[in-house]
Write a protein that holds these residues in place. Structure first.
Motif, PDB file in Angstrom:
ATOM      1  N   LYS A  27      71.412  62.563   8.797  1.00  0.00           N
ATOM      2  CA  LYS A  27      72.103  62.146   7.640  1.00  0.00           C
ATOM      3  C   LYS A  27      72.345  63.619   6.549  1.00  0.00           C
ATOM      4  N   THR A  62      81.311  60.019   5.925  1.00  0.00           N
ATOM      5  CA  THR A  62      81.082  59.012   7.085  1.00  0.00           C
ATOM      6  C   THR A  62      79.539  58.578   6.882  1.00  0.00           C
ATOM      7  N   ASP A  63      78.827  59.678   6.396  1.00  0.00           N
ATOM      8  CA  ASP A  63      77.318  59.240   6.111  1.00  0.00           C
ATOM      9  C   ASP A  63      77.200  58.256   4.918  1.00  0.00           C
ATOM     10  N   SER A  64      78.065  58.261   3.957  1.00  0.00           N
ATOM     11  CA  SER A  64      77.764  57.257   2.821  1.00  0.00           C
ATOM     12  C   SER A  64      78.372  56.026   3.015  1.00  0.00           C
ATOM     13  N   GLU A  65      79.412  56.082   3.994  1.00  0.00           N
ATOM     14  CA  GLU A  65      80.160  54.788   4.163  1.00  0.00           C
ATOM     15  C   GLU A  65      79.523  53.542   4.921  1.00  0.00           C
ATOM     16  N   TYR A  66      78.700  54.240   6.067  1.00  0.00           N
ATOM     17  CA  TYR A  66      78.011  53.088   7.014  1.00  0.00           C
ATOM     18  C   TYR A  66      76.778  53.618   7.191  1.00  0.00           C
ATOM     19  N   THR A  67      75.891  52.643   7.584  1.00  0.00           N
ATOM     20  CA  THR A  67      74.678  52.607   7.889  1.00  0.00           C
ATOM     21  C   THR A  67      74.649  52.406   9.569  1.00  0.00           C
ATOM     22  N   TYR A  68      73.999  53.434  10.179  1.00  0.00           N
ATOM     23  CA  TYR A  68      74.339  53.540  11.776  1.00  0.00           C
ATOM     24  C   TYR A  68      73.097  54.076  12.360  1.00  0.00           C
ATOM     25  N   THR A  69      72.772  53.837  13.656  1.00  0.00           N
ATOM     26  CA  THR A  69      71.735  54.497  14.293  1.00  0.00           C
ATOM     27  C   THR A  69      72.512  55.143  15.587  1.00  0.00           C
ATOM     28  N   GLY A  91      75.663  49.810  13.927  1.00  0.00           N
ATOM     29  CA  GLY A  91      75.571  49.913  12.512  1.00  0.00           C
ATOM     30  C   GLY A  91      76.472  49.063  11.922  1.00  0.00           C
ATOM     31  N   ASN A  92      76.712  49.039  10.619  1.00  0.00           N
ATOM     32  CA  ASN A  92      77.439  48.148   9.734  1.00  0.00           C
ATOM     33  C   ASN A  92      78.908  48.586   9.746  1.00  0.00           C
TER      34      ASN A  92
END
Length: 118
Positions: A27, A62-69, A91-92
């Motif tokens: 991120k 996109t980095d701040s909108e969702y948390t994902y791996t 992710g979410n």
């Protein structure tokens, strides 16, 4: 569309693609954005972003909108300047998980085009 893509080890990906992927995984917009050529385009989720400024905004959003791996599941060389990277995301975001194809076109050692789609 490539006719005869060749599977490659991800360590064989060009530096610009590796820089983008590493920046995205961490991120780190300041690491990912310089991988793009000045007039590059990114197409993601039905939207096209043109130029480094627009791409940097897209990366930040996109980095701040969702948390994902992400898990890299494969890589192919489609042509001299074209590569496809396969990643699995969890992710979410809506749906919770998806397999994506990142199709890169390079020019002068930088990403000229990136298309992201399932």
């Amino acid at each position: 569309m490539p006719q005869n893509p060749t599977s490659i080890d991800p360590t064989e990906l060009p530096e610009a693609i590796t820089r983008y992927l590493t920046g995205r995984a961490g991120k780190d917009v300041s690491a990912a954005a310089p991988a793009f050529a000045p007039h590059a385009t990114v197409t993601d989720d039905g939207q096209t972003y043109e130029g480094v400024e627009a791409i940097t905004r897209w990366l930040s959003q996109t980095d701040s909108e969702y948390t994902y791996t992400t898990t890299l599941t494969g890589a192919e060389r489609d042509a001299t300047d074209r590569y496809t990277v396969h990643q699995h995301l969890e992710g979410n975001f809506p749906g919770g998980e998806v397999g994506l194809h990142f199709r890169f076109v390079l020019a002068d050692g930088l990403i000229r085009e990136l298309s992201i789609a399932p």
